[in-house]
Design a protein around this motif. Structure first.
Motif, PDB file in Angstrom:
ATOM      1  N   PRO A 160     -10.007  27.034  56.148  1.00 23.60           N
ATOM      2  CA  PRO A 160     -10.897  27.412  56.729  1.00 23.60           C
ATOM      3  C   PRO A 160     -11.263  26.517  58.219  1.00 23.60           C
ATOM      4  O   PRO A 160     -10.838  25.644  58.232  1.00 23.60           O
ATOM      5  N   ASP A 161     -12.232  27.292  59.078  1.00 25.02           N
ATOM      6  CA  ASP A 161     -12.590  26.627  60.286  1.00 25.02           C
ATOM      7  C   ASP A 161     -13.208  25.141  60.061  1.00 25.02           C
ATOM      8  O   ASP A 161     -13.075  24.417  60.715  1.00 25.02           O
ATOM      9  N   ASP A 162     -13.954  25.265  58.968  1.00 27.85           N
ATOM     10  CA  ASP A 162     -14.762  24.238  58.659  1.00 27.85           C
ATOM     11  C   ASP A 162     -14.176  23.186  57.408  1.00 27.85           C
ATOM     12  O   ASP A 162     -14.609  22.595  56.800  1.00 27.85           O
ATOM     13  N   GLY A 163     -12.870  23.277  57.286  1.00 34.73           N
ATOM     14  CA  GLY A 163     -12.118  22.497  56.139  1.00 34.73           C
ATOM     15  C   GLY A 163     -12.241  21.118  56.691  1.00 34.73           C
ATOM     16  O   GLY A 163     -12.088  20.412  57.852  1.00 34.73           O
ATOM     17  N   ARG A 164     -12.576  20.161  55.522  1.00 34.97           N
ATOM     18  CA  ARG A 164     -12.615  18.700  55.427  1.00 34.97           C
ATOM     19  C   ARG A 164     -11.891  18.007  54.300  1.00 34.97           C
ATOM     20  O   ARG A 164     -11.862  18.763  53.560  1.00 34.97           O
ATOM     21  N   ALA A 165     -11.919  16.718  54.376  1.00 38.28           N
ATOM     22  CA  ALA A 165     -11.248  16.198  53.542  1.00 38.28           C
ATOM     23  C   ALA A 165     -11.724  14.609  53.548  1.00 38.28           C
ATOM     24  O   ALA A 165     -12.079  14.216  54.642  1.00 38.28           O
ATOM     25  N   VAL A 166     -11.675  13.982  52.689  1.00 31.51           N
ATOM     26  CA  VAL A 166     -11.906  12.273  52.440  1.00 31.51           C
ATOM     27  C   VAL A 166     -10.589  11.367  53.056  1.00 31.51           C
ATOM     28  O   VAL A 166      -9.720  11.906  52.434  1.00 31.51           O
ATOM     29  N   GLN A 167     -10.985  10.796  53.983  1.00 31.37           N
ATOM     30  CA  GLN A 167     -10.101  10.016  54.603  1.00 31.37           C
ATOM     31  C   GLN A 167     -10.091   8.467  54.181  1.00 31.37           C
ATOM     32  O   GLN A 167     -11.170   8.180  54.053  1.00 31.37           O
ATOM     33  N   TRP A 168      -9.218   7.847  54.000  1.00 28.23           N
ATOM     34  CA  TRP A 168      -9.172   6.231  53.711  1.00 28.23           C
ATOM     35  C   TRP A 168      -7.614   5.761  53.930  1.00 28.23           C
ATOM     36  O   TRP A 168      -7.053   5.526  53.196  1.00 28.23           O
ATOM     37  N   HIS A 169      -7.469   5.396  55.073  1.00 24.91           N
ATOM     38  CA  HIS A 169      -6.065   4.979  55.341  1.00 24.91           C
ATOM     39  C   HIS A 169      -6.182   3.930  56.853  1.00 24.91           C
ATOM     40  O   HIS A 169      -7.116   4.403  57.585  1.00 24.91           O
ATOM     41  N   TRP A 170      -5.262   3.032  56.497  1.00 24.89           N
ATOM     42  CA  TRP A 170      -5.324   2.164  57.717  1.00 24.89           C
ATOM     43  C   TRP A 170      -3.939   2.296  58.537  1.00 24.89           C
ATOM     44  O   TRP A 170      -3.590   1.808  59.651  1.00 24.89           O
ATOM     45  N   GLY A 214     -13.783   8.120  55.362  1.00 28.28           N
ATOM     46  CA  GLY A 214     -14.955   9.027  55.197  1.00 28.28           C
ATOM     47  C   GLY A 214     -14.414  10.115  55.328  1.00 28.28           C
ATOM     48  O   GLY A 214     -13.450  10.684  55.230  1.00 28.28           O
ATOM     49  N   LEU A 215     -15.674  11.061  55.626  1.00 25.56           N
ATOM     50  CA  LEU A 215     -15.353  12.742  55.699  1.00 25.56           C
ATOM     51  C   LEU A 215     -15.122  13.200  56.938  1.00 25.56           C
ATOM     52  O   LEU A 215     -15.756  12.833  57.893  1.00 25.56           O
ATOM     53  N   HIS A 216     -13.808  13.762  57.148  1.00 26.22           N
ATOM     54  CA  HIS A 216     -13.491  14.056  58.654  1.00 26.22           C
ATOM     55  C   HIS A 216     -13.127  15.544  58.514  1.00 26.22           C
ATOM     56  O   HIS A 216     -12.450  16.005  57.381  1.00 26.22           O
ATOM     57  N   PRO A 217     -13.240  16.445  59.505  1.00 29.54           N
ATOM     58  CA  PRO A 217     -12.833  17.679  59.689  1.00 29.54           C
ATOM     59  C   PRO A 217     -11.253  17.853  59.875  1.00 29.54           C
ATOM     60  O   PRO A 217     -10.620  16.776  60.467  1.00 29.54           O
ATOM     61  N   LEU A 218     -10.599  18.800  59.652  1.00 29.16           N
ATOM     62  CA  LEU A 218      -9.258  19.236  59.700  1.00 29.16           C
ATOM     63  C   LEU A 218      -8.911  20.626  60.276  1.00 29.16           C
ATOM     64  O   LEU A 218      -9.578  21.609  60.152  1.00 29.16           O
ATOM     65  N   GLY A 219      -8.053  20.481  61.175  1.00 28.60           N
ATOM     66  CA  GLY A 219      -7.679  21.763  62.085  1.00 28.60           C
ATOM     67  C   GLY A 219      -6.278  22.104  61.683  1.00 28.60           C
ATOM     68  O   GLY A 219      -5.423  21.313  61.405  1.00 28.60           O
ATOM     69  N   PRO A 220      -6.111  23.585  61.548  1.00 37.81           N
ATOM     70  CA  PRO A 220      -4.353  23.868  61.244  1.00 37.81           C
ATOM     71  C   PRO A 220      -3.737  24.069  62.386  1.00 37.81           C
ATOM     72  O   PRO A 220      -4.252  24.704  63.567  1.00 37.81           O
ATOM     73  N   TYR A 221      -2.474  23.933  62.432  1.00 33.59           N
ATOM     74  CA  TYR A 221      -1.346  24.297  63.130  1.00 33.59           C
ATOM     75  C   TYR A 221      -1.019  25.855  63.064  1.00 33.59           C
ATOM     76  O   TYR A 221      -1.416  26.388  62.028  1.00 33.59           O
ATOM     77  N   PRO A 222      -0.481  26.365  63.924  1.00 30.36           N
ATOM     78  CA  PRO A 222      -0.377  27.986  63.669  1.00 30.36           C
ATOM     79  C   PRO A 222       0.929  27.890  62.533  1.00 30.36           C
ATOM     80  O   PRO A 222       0.639  29.028  61.948  1.00 30.36           O
ATOM     81  N   ALA A 223       1.663  27.162  62.213  1.00 27.90           N
ATOM     82  CA  ALA A 223       2.601  27.004  61.081  1.00 27.90           C
ATOM     83  C   ALA A 223       1.635  27.145  59.954  1.00 27.90           C
ATOM     84  O   ALA A 223       2.281  27.749  58.759  1.00 27.90           O
ATOM     85  N   ALA A 224       0.679  26.701  59.763  1.00 24.50           N
ATOM     86  CA  ALA A 224      -0.116  26.686  58.495  1.00 24.50           C
ATOM     87  C   ALA A 224      -0.505  28.158  58.003  1.00 24.50           C
ATOM     88  O   ALA A 224      -0.779  28.408  56.859  1.00 24.50           O
ATOM     89  N   SER A 225      -0.615  29.061  58.986  1.00 26.48           N
ATOM     90  CA  SER A 225      -1.204  30.494  58.759  1.00 26.48           C
ATOM     91  C   SER A 225      -0.066  31.196  57.749  1.00 26.48           C
ATOM     92  O   SER A 225      -0.677  32.257  56.938  1.00 26.48           O
ATOM     93  N   ASP A 226       1.289  30.966  57.538  1.00 28.70           N
ATOM     94  CA  ASP A 226       1.801  31.447  56.473  1.00 28.70           C
ATOM     95  C   ASP A 226       2.593  30.657  55.516  1.00 28.70           C
ATOM     96  O   ASP A 226       3.409  30.716  54.876  1.00 28.70           O
ATOM     97  N   ASP A 227       1.849  29.264  55.328  1.00 25.87           N
ATOM     98  CA  ASP A 227       2.199  28.356  54.356  1.00 25.87           C
ATOM     99  C   ASP A 227       1.891  28.467  53.136  1.00 25.87           C
ATOM    100  O   ASP A 227       0.648  29.354  52.977  1.00 25.87           O
TER     101      ASP A 227
END
Length: 235
Positions: free
Chosen positions: A130-140, A110-123
């Protein structure tokens, strides 16, 4: 030309494929589950996308082409060919380079929120996530140990390795940036027994994905465009 690897019917490049076409680039999409051969190396390709699918990263009986995919991923990391590994593709990037993948304690669908680690800031892909970043997940399954030298980029509460970078130009993600409502609806129909076993309210889940589709298009389309810009650059 970008090499794409699809592992089963119904798990195509989706939004990522749309952005490739809009960018005027060519996707050489291979279907090894239909008997199509994989190239021996990446000399004819400027990027590599490995998509998701039902097989686990070690399911060579079900998907005997997986060792060849891992070899292509190792070559790409070594030669700094841009890589985007999605769900199973991200897991294969991890296992190909010394990480581990196991069955998750609980599936994530389903749809789940994601949060960045510090290293994402210059990736190059995930800077400004974004703070409200989300993506579709579908994994076991899940990535339990990242490869040596991998940089963690995104996480959520239950799965710490949602996105990582390996070397300068290889990214693996556990989620599905390519998936919007159409694909999610097809998957929900095909996986109805498994989703029922999880106790999911499937109509509500699909409703959340439908509501979020404009923001998903903007976020993951933009990140795909960043990756495609690297594909255009010389190594």
């Amino acid at each position: 030309m970008i090499l794409g690897i699809q592992h089963e019917h119904g798990t195509g490049p989706g939004l990522i494929g749309e952005r490739i076409e809009e960018a005027g680039l060519k996707l050489d999409l291979r279907h090894p589950y239909q008997g199509e051969p994989l190239p021996a190396d990446l000399s004819a390709h400027s990027g590599l996308i490995v998509l998701g699918g039902t097989p686990g990263a070690g399911d060579v009986a079900l998907a005997p082409w997986l060792p060849a995919v891992e070899e292509l991923l190792r070559e790409a990391v070594r030669d700094e060919v841009p890589v985007l590994g999605v769900c199973l593709g991200g897991q294969l990037l991890a296992t190909a380079c010394g990480g581990t993948v196991t069955v998750a304690p609980a599936a994530q669908v389903g749809l789940h929120p994601l949060g960045p680690y510090p290293a994402a800031s210059d990736d190059e892909l995930f800077a400004g996530f974004p703070d409200d970043g989300r993506a579709v997940q579908w994994h076991w399954d899940e990535i339990t140990t990242l490869p040596p030298g991998a940089v963690p980029l995104l996480r959520d509460g239950a799965f710490p390795h949602q996105a990582f970078r390996l070397g300068r130009r290889a990214w693996g993600v556990q989620f599905h940036p390519e998936v919007l409502l159409g694909s999610a609806s097809e998957w929900a129909s095909g996986d109805s027994p498994q989703l029922a076993a999880l106790g999911l309210d499937v109509p509500a889940m699909l409703g959340r994905i439908a509501e979020a589709e404009p923001s998903l298009r903007a976020l993951w389309g933009g990140i795909t465009d960043r990756w495609l810009a690297l594909v255009r650059e010389p190594a």
